[in-house]
Each structure stands twice: as structure tokens, then as C-alpha cells.
Write a protein that holds these residues in place. Structure first.
Motif, PDB file in Angstrom:
ATOM      1  N   THR A   6       0.829  -1.207   0.000  1.00 38.49           N
ATOM      2  CA  THR A   6       0.000   0.000   0.000  1.00 38.49           C
ATOM      3  C   THR A   6       0.858   1.250   0.000  1.00 38.49           C
ATOM      4  N   ILE A   7       2.007   1.203   0.667  1.00 33.49           N
ATOM      5  CA  ILE A   7       2.906   2.353   0.652  1.00 33.49           C
ATOM      6  C   ILE A   7       3.433   2.573  -0.761  1.00 33.49           C
ATOM      7  N   ASP A   8       3.810   1.530  -1.429  1.00 30.37           N
ATOM      8  CA  ASP A   8       4.309   1.646  -2.788  1.00 30.37           C
ATOM      9  C   ASP A   8       3.243   2.214  -3.717  1.00 30.37           C
ATOM     10  N   LYS A   9       2.006   1.782  -3.556  1.00 32.35           N
ATOM     11  CA  LYS A   9       0.930   2.289  -4.409  1.00 32.35           C
ATOM     12  C   LYS A   9       0.660   3.762  -4.139  1.00 32.35           C
ATOM     13  N   SER A  10       0.721   4.174  -2.884  1.00 32.20           N
ATOM     14  CA  SER A  10       0.472   5.584  -2.588  1.00 32.20           C
ATOM     15  C   SER A  10       1.612   6.452  -3.096  1.00 32.20           C
ATOM     16  N   VAL A  11       2.824   5.947  -3.050  1.00 38.39           N
ATOM     17  CA  VAL A  11       3.965   6.694  -3.595  1.00 38.39           C
ATOM     18  C   VAL A  11       3.824   6.819  -5.103  1.00 38.39           C
ATOM     19  N   GLN A  12       3.409   5.754  -5.757  1.00 40.36           N
ATOM     20  CA  GLN A  12       3.212   5.792  -7.205  1.00 40.36           C
ATOM     21  C   GLN A  12       2.086   6.755  -7.570  1.00 40.36           C
ATOM     22  N   ALA A  13       1.015   6.755  -6.783  1.00 43.78           N
ATOM     23  CA  ALA A  13      -0.100   7.657  -7.061  1.00 43.78           C
ATOM     24  C   ALA A  13       0.333   9.103  -6.864  1.00 43.78           C
ATOM     25  N   GLY A  14       1.115   9.354  -5.837  1.00 46.88           N
ATOM     26  CA  GLY A  14       1.618  10.709  -5.612  1.00 46.88           C
ATOM     27  C   GLY A  14       2.521  11.169  -6.734  1.00 46.88           C
ATOM     28  N   ARG A  15       3.345  10.258  -7.233  1.00 49.25           N
ATOM     29  CA  ARG A  15       4.239  10.588  -8.346  1.00 49.25           C
ATOM     30  C   ARG A  15       3.433  10.882  -9.606  1.00 49.25           C
ATOM     31  N   ALA A  16       2.386  10.109  -9.850  1.00 49.11           N
ATOM     32  CA  ALA A  16       1.544  10.332 -11.024  1.00 49.11           C
ATOM     33  C   ALA A  16       0.842  11.687 -10.944  1.00 49.11           C
ATOM     34  N   ILE A  17       0.374  12.050  -9.765  1.00 53.34           N
ATOM     35  CA  ILE A  17      -0.282  13.347  -9.597  1.00 53.34           C
ATOM     36  C   ILE A  17       0.720  14.472  -9.807  1.00 53.34           C
ATOM     37  N   GLN A  18       1.931  14.300  -9.318  1.00 55.81           N
ATOM     38  CA  GLN A  18       2.962  15.310  -9.482  1.00 55.81           C
ATOM     39  C   GLN A  18       3.318  15.491 -10.962  1.00 55.81           C
ATOM     40  N   ILE A  19       3.428  14.406 -11.678  1.00 56.14           N
ATOM     41  CA  ILE A  19       3.731  14.490 -13.109  1.00 56.14           C
ATOM     42  C   ILE A  19       2.583  15.146 -13.862  1.00 56.14           C
ATOM     43  N   ALA A  20       1.347  14.792 -13.521  1.00 58.54           N
ATOM     44  CA  ALA A  20       0.187  15.403 -14.173  1.00 58.54           C
ATOM     45  C   ALA A  20       0.141  16.903 -13.902  1.00 58.54           C
ATOM     46  N   ALA A  21       0.481  17.319 -12.685  1.00 60.26           N
ATOM     47  CA  ALA A  21       0.491  18.737 -12.356  1.00 60.26           C
ATOM     48  C   ALA A  21       1.574  19.477 -13.132  1.00 60.26           C
ATOM     49  N   MET A  22       2.740  18.866 -13.289  1.00 57.89           N
ATOM     50  CA  MET A  22       3.815  19.502 -14.046  1.00 57.89           C
ATOM     51  C   MET A  22       3.465  19.632 -15.521  1.00 57.89           C
ATOM     52  N   VAL A  23       2.842  18.600 -16.073  1.00 59.47           N
ATOM     53  CA  VAL A  23       2.441  18.653 -17.483  1.00 59.47           C
ATOM     54  C   VAL A  23       1.376  19.725 -17.691  1.00 59.47           C
ATOM     55  N   THR A  24       0.400  19.790 -16.807  1.00 56.76           N
ATOM     56  CA  THR A  24      -0.659  20.797 -16.918  1.00 56.76           C
ATOM     57  C   THR A  24      -0.090  22.205 -16.794  1.00 56.76           C
TER      58      THR A  24
END
Length: 81
Positions: A6-24
Motif C-alpha cells: 500500500t505504501i508503494d501504491k500511494s507513492v506511485q499515485a503521488g508521483r503520477a499526480i505530481q507528473i500530471a500537475a507539471m504537465v498541466t
């Protein structure tokens, strides 16, 4: 084991949100830079029809271009509110 997964999944989700924010942010900044360039490069007479309906004077068109470019650059500067 489940706690580690679950920690790995939350880290991956946080990374995906960060990348989406940078792209936007990048896309918004590029659009501001693009339209700012259009305001500065094109003949102000081309913009006159649209701005005349709004009641803006002709001399404000280059100022809009400069503010668009400064806004696009400002969005790209990190850690500035």
C-alpha cells in the motif's frame, strides 16, 4: 507484506499526480507564451475588431502580449506563490 504494497501504491499515485500537475502547468505556460507572442507579432489592426467590441484602446494590445509572456514565465518559476 500488505503494508509495504500500500505504501508503494500511494507513492506511485503521488508521483503520477505530481507528473500530471507539471504537465498541466507546462501546457498552461506554453499557451500563455504562445498567445503573448501572437499579440506582439501580429499587426494590432487584426486584433482591433475583437477589442473594439470590448471597448479597449488600440495601444493596450502590445501590453496584453507582454503580460501574457510574463505570466507564462511566472508560472514556470518554481516555489513562487
Amino acid at each position: 507484506m500488505k503494508a509495504e504494497q500500500t505504501i508503494d501504491k500511494s507513492v506511485q499515485a503521488g508521483r503520477a499526480i505530481q507528473i500530471a500537475a507539471m504537465v498541466t502547468t507546462g501546457l498552461v505556460a506554453l499557451s500563455w507564451l504562445y498567445f503573448g507572442r501572437l499579440y506582439l507579432i501580429h499587426d494590432p489592426g487584426e486584433w482591433w475588431d475583437a477589442h473594439q467590441q470590448l471597448g479597449y484602446p488600440l495601444y493596450i494590445i502590445p501590453l496584453l502580449g507582454v503580460t501574457h509572456i510574463l505570466g507564462g514565465v511566472g508560472v514556470l518559476i518554481p516555489n513562487v506563490p
